[in-house]
Design an enzyme around this catalytic site. Structure first.
Site, PDB file in Angstrom:
ATOM      1  N   GLU A 278       0.832  -1.205   0.000  1.00  0.00           N
ATOM      2  CA  GLU A 278       0.000   0.000   0.000  1.00  0.00           C
ATOM      3  C   GLU A 278       0.871   1.261   0.000  1.00  0.00           C
ATOM      4  O   GLU A 278       0.568   2.240  -0.677  1.00  0.00           O
ATOM      5  CB  GLU A 278      -0.946   0.010   1.205  1.00  0.00           C
ATOM      6  N   ASP A 359       4.035  -4.015  -5.698  1.00  0.00           N
ATOM      7  CA  ASP A 359       4.595  -5.294  -5.246  1.00  0.00           C
ATOM      8  C   ASP A 359       6.115  -5.204  -5.171  1.00  0.00           C
ATOM      9  O   ASP A 359       6.732  -5.691  -4.224  1.00  0.00           O
ATOM     10  CB  ASP A 359       4.223  -6.424  -6.221  1.00  0.00           C
TER      11      ASP A 359
END
Ligand SMILES: [Zn+2]
Length: 412
Positions: A278, A359
Site C-alpha cells: 500500500e 509489489d
C-alpha cells in the site's frame, strides 16, 4: 423519434453486450477446465478444496454478472427507447418546475435504478456470499446499511445535484467547465472527509493495540519515510470475511486501516508486507495519478456533454422528445457507459502496472517471501481464482493474476 444516432447507440450497446457475454463465457469455461487440479506453481500451498471453492465462487459470480447485464440493458432500454424517462419528465414537469423539477427527476431515476438492482444485491449477499461462507451480515444489518446509504445519498447528493443544475442553468455556454471545477472540489472534499466522517457511520475503527505489530509497522513507516496519523483496525468482519488493508488521507493526515479479518489471518511479517504494498502505491504517486486521470476524464466527458446538451438528435435518438438540460444530463449518464466501456481494458492495464510496481516496492522494503505467502493466503481467503481466462483478465482485472504477480516478485 428514432434517428441515426439511435442506430449508433444500439450498435454500441450490442457490441458491449456481445463482448461482456463472450468474456464471461470464456472465464467460466476456463475456470471450469482448470478446476480439477491446483495449478503447478501453487501445489502444496493451496489445498484442492480451496481451489475448488475459488473456481465455484468465480463461476457463480460470473453467472450472476450475466444476469446483472441483462437487467442493466432492460433498464437502459426502458428509460430510453421505451419512453420511461419521457414519462418521468411528463409526470414531474406539470407538478413542479425549476431546480426542484431537476432534483425530483434525477432522484426518481436513481431510486428506480436502485430498486431494480436490489434483488441482485440481495441474491449476491445472501445466496452467493452465504453459500461460500463470506457473508456475515444479517438481513437487518443489510436493511440498516441501505437506509443509511439512502439518507447519505440524499443529504450529500441533493445539494450537489442542485449546485450542478444551478451551474448548468446560469453559467452560459461554458457551464461544463464550472461544473467540472465544482465536481473536482467536491470529490477532493469527499476524499478528505470520508475516513473521519463517513466510514465511521458504517464501521467502527479502533486504534491498533497489538504492541509488537505496531512497533514493526512503525519501523516500516520510518524506514520508508512515511508519517501516519494513526493505525486503525476496522471491524470488516461485521459484514464479510473478505480481508483487506488500506491507506487513506493526504499529507500528514494519513491513516492506515486494517480489516480485523486480515489481522486474524496473516502473520505480523505478512501484514508488514501487505502494508508496504500500500505504501508503494503512495510512494509511486499512483493515488495522485489516479485522481488526476479521473479528473481529466471527467473534463473530457463534460466537454462532450457541453456539445450534446443542445443537440436535438441526441435526445430524440434516445427516446426523449422534450429536450432540456436535466434530461440531457441523465441521458448522458445512462448512455455514456455503453461507449466508455471500451476504455475498460486500458484502465485495467494501468491499474495492473501500478500493482506490479507496488509489489516491487513491498519486496524491496520488506521481504519477497512474506509478500508471496501473504498474497497466497489472501487469494485463498477471498476465493480468488488462480486460473482466470487470460483475455477476461486482460480486459477487466485491476490486479494481475496471482501466478504472474508471484513470478514477478520472485524475479525482482
Ligand atoms: Zn495494490
Amino acid at each position: 423519434m428514432p434517428n441515426s444516432f439511435s442506430l449508433v447507440f444500439l450498435a454500441a450497446l450490442l457490441l458491449m453486450c456481445a463482448l461482456r457475454l463472450w468474456l464471461a463465457g470464456r472465464q467460466i469455461a476456463h475456470v471450469i477446465a482448470h478446476r480439477a487440479q491446483v495449478p503447478s506453481g501453487f501445489a502444496g500451498r493451496i489445498e484442492l478444496v480451496a481451489h475448488h471453492k475459488a473456481a465455484d465462487y468465480t463461476v457463480a459470480r460470473t453467472r450472476l454478472g450475466r444476469i446483472g447485464l441483462a437487467v442493466e440493458v432492460v433498464l437502459l432500454l426502458a428509460f430510453t427507447f421505451a419512453g420511461g424517462l419521457q414519462a418521468l419528465h411528463d409526470f414531474w414537469s406539470v407538478r413542479v418546475d425549476g431546480l426542484l423539477y431537476g432534483l425530483l427527476l434525477i432522484f426518481s431515476v436513481l431510486l428506480i435504478s436502485a430498486l431494480v438492482d436490489l434483488p441482485l444485491a440481495l441474491y449476491h449477499q445472501f445466496v452467493i456470499e452465504q453459500r461460500f461462507g463470506f457473508n456475515r451480515m444479517s438481513l437487518k444489518l443489510f436493511v440498516f446499511d441501505l437506509l443509511k446509504q439512502a439518507t447519505l445519498a440524499v443529504a450529500i447528493g441533493a445539494p450537489v445535484v442542485l449546485a450542478v443544475l444551478w451551474l448548468m442553468a446560469r453559467m452560459g455556454s461554458f457551464w461544463w467547465l464550472y461544473v467540472w471545477l465544482f465536481w473536482c472540489a467536491f470529490n477532493l472534499l469527499l476524499l478528505f472527509i470520508y475516513p473521519t466522517w463517513i466510514a465511521p457511520l458504517f464501521n467502527s475503527f479502533i486504534a491498533l493495540d497489538d504492541a509488537p505489530l505496531k512497533a514493526r509497522i512503525e519501523a516500516l513507516l520510518a524506514r520508508c519515510g512515511f508519517a501516519s496519523s494513526g493505525l486503525f483496525v476496522m471491524d470488516g468482519s461485521r459484514r464479510s470475511s473478505h480481508g483487506n488493508a488500506y491507506f487513506t488521507g493526504f499529507g500528514k493526515n494519513k491513516r492506515i486501516v486494517f480489516f480485523d479479518t486480515l489481522l486474524g489471518r496473516l502473520q505480523p511479517p505478512e501484514v508488514e508486507a501487505v502494508l508496504a504494498h500500500e505504501l508503494g502505491h503512495f510512494r509511486h504517486r499512483h493515488v495522485l495519478r489516479r485522481i488526476a486521470l479521473l479528473f481529466a476524464m471527467s473534463l473530457a466527458f463534460l466537454a462532450v456533454l457541453g456539445q450534446l446538451i443542445d443537440a436535438t438528435w441526441f435526445y430524440n435518438g434516445l427516446g426523449v422528445e422534450t429536450p432540456n438540460t436535466v434530461l440531457g444530463l441523465i441521458l448522458f449518464v445512462l448512455a455514456g457507459p455503453v461507449f466508455t466501456f471500451l476504455l475498460t481494458p486500458l484502465l485495467s492495464l494501468l491499474s495492473r502496472r501500478d500493482e506490479f510496481e507496488a509489489d516491487r516496492y513491498a519486496a524491496e522494503n520488506t521481504s519477497a517471501s512474506n509478500l508471496i505467502t501473504a498474497l497466497v493466503k489472501l487469494y485463498e481467503d477471498n476465493a480468488a481464482t488462480l486460473t482466470p481466462d487470460p483475455l477476461h483478465s486482460l480486459f477487466y482485472d485491476s490486479h494481475p493474476p496471482a501466478a504472474l504477480r508471484i513470478a514477478r516478485v520472485q524475479a525482482a
